[in-house]
Design a protein around this motif. Structure first.
Motif, PDB file in Angstrom:
ATOM      1  N   ALA A  55       2.340  28.193 -13.838  1.00  0.00           N
ATOM      2  CA  ALA A  55       2.897  29.037 -12.771  1.00  0.00           C
ATOM      3  C   ALA A  55       2.488  30.500 -12.874  1.00  0.00           C
ATOM      4  CB  ALA A  55       4.411  28.926 -12.785  1.00  0.00           C
ATOM      5  N   PHE A  56       1.871  30.907 -13.988  1.00  0.00           N
ATOM      6  CA  PHE A  56       1.587  32.338 -14.054  1.00  0.00           C
ATOM      7  C   PHE A  56       0.528  32.720 -13.022  1.00  0.00           C
ATOM      8  CE2 PHE A  56      -2.303  31.823 -16.306  1.00  0.00           C
ATOM      9  CZ  PHE A  56      -2.092  30.982 -17.384  1.00  0.00           C
ATOM     10  N   ASN A  57       0.589  33.967 -12.621  1.00  0.00           N
ATOM     11  CA  ASN A  57      -0.287  34.445 -11.567  1.00  0.00           C
ATOM     12  C   ASN A  57      -1.668  34.793 -12.137  1.00  0.00           C
ATOM     13  OD1 ASN A  57      -1.349  37.020 -10.048  1.00  0.00           O
ATOM     14  ND2 ASN A  57      -0.183  35.764  -8.606  1.00  0.00           N
ATOM     15  N   LEU A  58      -2.714  34.255 -11.535  1.00  0.00           N
ATOM     16  CA  LEU A  58      -4.060  34.453 -12.083  1.00  0.00           C
ATOM     17  C   LEU A  58      -4.492  35.918 -12.028  1.00  0.00           C
ATOM     18  CD1 LEU A  58      -6.230  31.456 -10.889  1.00  0.00           C
ATOM     19  CD2 LEU A  58      -5.082  31.797 -13.075  1.00  0.00           C
ATOM     20  N   ALA A  59      -4.093  36.616 -10.964  1.00  0.00           N
ATOM     21  CA  ALA A  59      -4.462  38.027 -10.847  1.00  0.00           C
ATOM     22  C   ALA A  59      -3.807  38.832 -11.968  1.00  0.00           C
ATOM     23  CB  ALA A  59      -4.051  38.554  -9.477  1.00  0.00           C
ATOM     24  N   GLU A  60      -2.551  38.534 -12.228  1.00  0.00           N
ATOM     25  CA  GLU A  60      -1.845  39.220 -13.312  1.00  0.00           C
ATOM     26  C   GLU A  60      -2.538  38.930 -14.650  1.00  0.00           C
ATOM     27  OE1 GLU A  60       2.170  37.893 -13.764  1.00  0.00           O
ATOM     28  OE2 GLU A  60       2.618  39.432 -15.260  1.00  0.00           O
ATOM     29  N   ALA A  61      -2.935  37.663 -14.825  1.00  0.00           N
ATOM     30  CA  ALA A  61      -3.638  37.277 -16.059  1.00  0.00           C
ATOM     31  C   ALA A  61      -4.942  38.059 -16.206  1.00  0.00           C
ATOM     32  CB  ALA A  61      -3.923  35.776 -16.044  1.00  0.00           C
ATOM     33  N   LEU A  62      -5.645  38.302 -15.096  1.00  0.00           N
ATOM     34  CA  LEU A  62      -6.901  39.069 -15.160  1.00  0.00           C
ATOM     35  C   LEU A  62      -6.639  40.483 -15.676  1.00  0.00           C
ATOM     36  CD1 LEU A  62      -8.632  37.983 -11.793  1.00  0.00           C
ATOM     37  CD2 LEU A  62      -9.297  37.312 -14.122  1.00  0.00           C
ATOM     38  N   GLY A  63      -5.510  41.055 -15.271  1.00  0.00           N
ATOM     39  CA  GLY A  63      -5.145  42.392 -15.751  1.00  0.00           C
ATOM     40  C   GLY A  63      -4.916  42.394 -17.259  1.00  0.00           C
ATOM     41  N   TRP A  64      -4.200  41.396 -17.746  1.00  0.00           N
ATOM     42  CA  TRP A  64      -3.961  41.289 -19.205  1.00  0.00           C
ATOM     43  C   TRP A  64      -5.295  41.113 -19.944  1.00  0.00           C
ATOM     44  CZ3 TRP A  64       0.517  40.779 -22.479  1.00  0.00           C
ATOM     45  CH2 TRP A  64       1.748  40.913 -21.808  1.00  0.00           C
ATOM     46  N   LEU A  65      -6.159  40.267 -19.374  1.00  0.00           N
ATOM     47  CA  LEU A  65      -7.432  39.988 -20.050  1.00  0.00           C
ATOM     48  C   LEU A  65      -8.344  41.214 -20.057  1.00  0.00           C
ATOM     49  CD1 LEU A  65      -7.979  36.332 -18.804  1.00  0.00           C
ATOM     50  CD2 LEU A  65      -7.696  37.040 -21.193  1.00  0.00           C
ATOM     51  N   TYR A  66      -8.257  42.040 -19.009  1.00  0.00           N
ATOM     52  CA  TYR A  66      -9.006  43.304 -19.008  1.00  0.00           C
ATOM     53  C   TYR A  66      -8.584  44.135 -20.233  1.00  0.00           C
ATOM     54  CZ  TYR A  66      -9.447  48.302 -18.263  1.00  0.00           C
ATOM     55  OH  TYR A  66      -9.685  49.647 -18.478  1.00  0.00           O
ATOM     56  N   VAL A  67      -7.286  44.188 -20.475  1.00  0.00           N
ATOM     57  CA  VAL A  67      -6.795  45.034 -21.579  1.00  0.00           C
ATOM     58  C   VAL A  67      -7.257  44.483 -22.926  1.00  0.00           C
ATOM     59  CG1 VAL A  67      -4.746  45.999 -22.705  1.00  0.00           C
ATOM     60  CG2 VAL A  67      -4.817  45.802 -20.212  1.00  0.00           C
ATOM     61  N   VAL A  68      -7.124  43.179 -23.109  1.00  0.00           N
ATOM     62  CA  VAL A  68      -7.489  42.641 -24.428  1.00  0.00           C
ATOM     63  C   VAL A  68      -8.999  42.714 -24.651  1.00  0.00           C
ATOM     64  CG1 VAL A  68      -7.699  40.169 -23.866  1.00  0.00           C
ATOM     65  CG2 VAL A  68      -6.843  40.868 -26.106  1.00  0.00           C
ATOM     66  N   GLU A  69      -9.800  42.485 -23.617  1.00  0.00           N
ATOM     67  CA  GLU A  69     -11.254  42.589 -23.775  1.00  0.00           C
ATOM     68  C   GLU A  69     -11.672  44.037 -23.984  1.00  0.00           C
ATOM     69  OE1 GLU A  69     -12.508  39.478 -24.750  1.00  0.00           O
ATOM     70  OE2 GLU A  69     -14.244  40.552 -23.951  1.00  0.00           O
ATOM     71  N   GLY A  70     -11.077  44.928 -23.206  1.00  0.00           N
ATOM     72  CA  GLY A  70     -11.404  46.354 -23.332  1.00  0.00           C
ATOM     73  C   GLY A  70     -11.080  46.881 -24.713  1.00  0.00           C
ATOM     74  N   SER A  71     -10.012  46.337 -25.307  1.00  0.00           N
ATOM     75  CA  SER A  71      -9.609  46.832 -26.623  1.00  0.00           C
ATOM     76  C   SER A  71     -10.697  46.572 -27.663  1.00  0.00           C
ATOM     77  CB  SER A  71      -8.269  46.222 -27.057  1.00  0.00           C
ATOM     78  OG  SER A  71      -8.423  44.874 -27.415  1.00  0.00           O
ATOM     79  N   ASN A  72     -11.592  45.620 -27.373  1.00  0.00           N
ATOM     80  CA  ASN A  72     -12.680  45.359 -28.315  1.00  0.00           C
ATOM     81  C   ASN A  72     -13.743  46.463 -28.289  1.00  0.00           C
ATOM     82  OD1 ASN A  72     -15.287  43.178 -29.081  1.00  0.00           O
ATOM     83  ND2 ASN A  72     -13.479  43.398 -30.357  1.00  0.00           N
ATOM     84  N   LEU A  73     -13.735  47.282 -27.246  1.00  0.00           N
ATOM     85  CA  LEU A  73     -14.654  48.437 -27.220  1.00  0.00           C
ATOM     86  C   LEU A  73     -14.182  49.494 -28.212  1.00  0.00           C
ATOM     87  CD1 LEU A  73     -15.310  49.216 -23.441  1.00  0.00           C
ATOM     88  CD2 LEU A  73     -16.889  48.217 -25.068  1.00  0.00           C
TER      89      LEU A  73
END
Ligand code: HEM
Length: 204
Positions: free
Chosen positions: A112-130
């Protein structure tokens, strides 16, 4: 115009979704970065262990996304981007306990989680690798590196920059409604908020 309105407006005129995300979360990143650095994670291994516990709780929060088929179709090498296993190894290397995480917001069997919201979370976790490139250099002062204690801060085999570019290209290309566009931003804001809460709990 208030500062908050100006921030929203600036975020909206940025040309790409990733750039809008960066603009919208710039302040949240600054607050988080300052909080983490003020807890002196590189002063000794005990402090660094608390930072790893913070990372564990954050990556645990969103781990379900790496097993989601719809997200897997949208983002390249989604499963390969998961770093929770490396964080668990870092905790084991440093003999630091795995913190309790009963309040995980997203579960693997939750469709049920919202895919758009998930994309926002994934941006943060991927960006943190920079930013991790800089943290890895500091971790070296504690005798830690990508083979011991700071494994999860390592760059991808093809290089951190390229790994990020392929993610950004895919994230920017996802077609979203205006409503979902806002959900991506609120997902990223929620992710930064979650990390800050975890940092306050583990690193204070
Ligand atoms: C777990 C905590 C952290 C999270 C979730 C996080 C998140 C992010 C995100 C999303 C970006 C990408 C921004 C973009 O270009 O769109 C980023 C970049 C960056 N972060 Fe962090 N960050 C964290 C901790 C830190 C800390 C403690 C520092 C302190 C040195 C830091 C320094 C940086 C730097 C220098 C960049 C830019 C790297 C570059 O463009 O090459 N971050 N971070």
């Amino acid at each position: 115009m208030t500062a908050a309105e100006l921030k929203t407006e600036t975020a909206q005129i940025e040309p790409s979704r990733t750039k809008r995300l960066r603009a919208a979360t710039h302040d949240a990143h600054k607050v988080l970065d300052s909080f983490i650095m003020s807890a002196k994670p590189f002063e000794n291994r005990v402090n660094f262990g608390k930072f790893i516990q913070t990372q564990y709780l954050f990556h645990r929060d969103l781990n379900a996304f790496f097993f989601n088929e719809a997200l897997d179709q949208l983002l390249p090498d989604l499963k390969g981007r998961q770093r929770l296993g490396l964080i668990e190894q870092d905790l084991a290397d440093l003999r630091v306990a795995t913190p309790d995480s009963t309040d995980v917001p997203f579960n693997r069997d939750d469709t049920a989680f919202n895919l758009a919201e998930a994309l926002g979370w994934l941006y943060v976790v991927e960006g943190s690798n920079l930013g991790a490139a800089f943290l890895l250099k500091d971790a070296a002062k504690l005798g830690l590196d990508e083979t011991f204690g700071a494994r999860h801060l390592a760059g991808a085999p093809e290089g951190r920059g390229l790994h990020w570019k392929t993610f950004v290209a895919a994230l920017d290309a996802v077609e979203l409604t205006a409503e979902d566009e806002n959900r991506v931003i609120s997902g990223a804001e929620a992710a930064f908020h979650a990390v800050l809460e975890h940092a306050r709990r583990m690193m204070s």
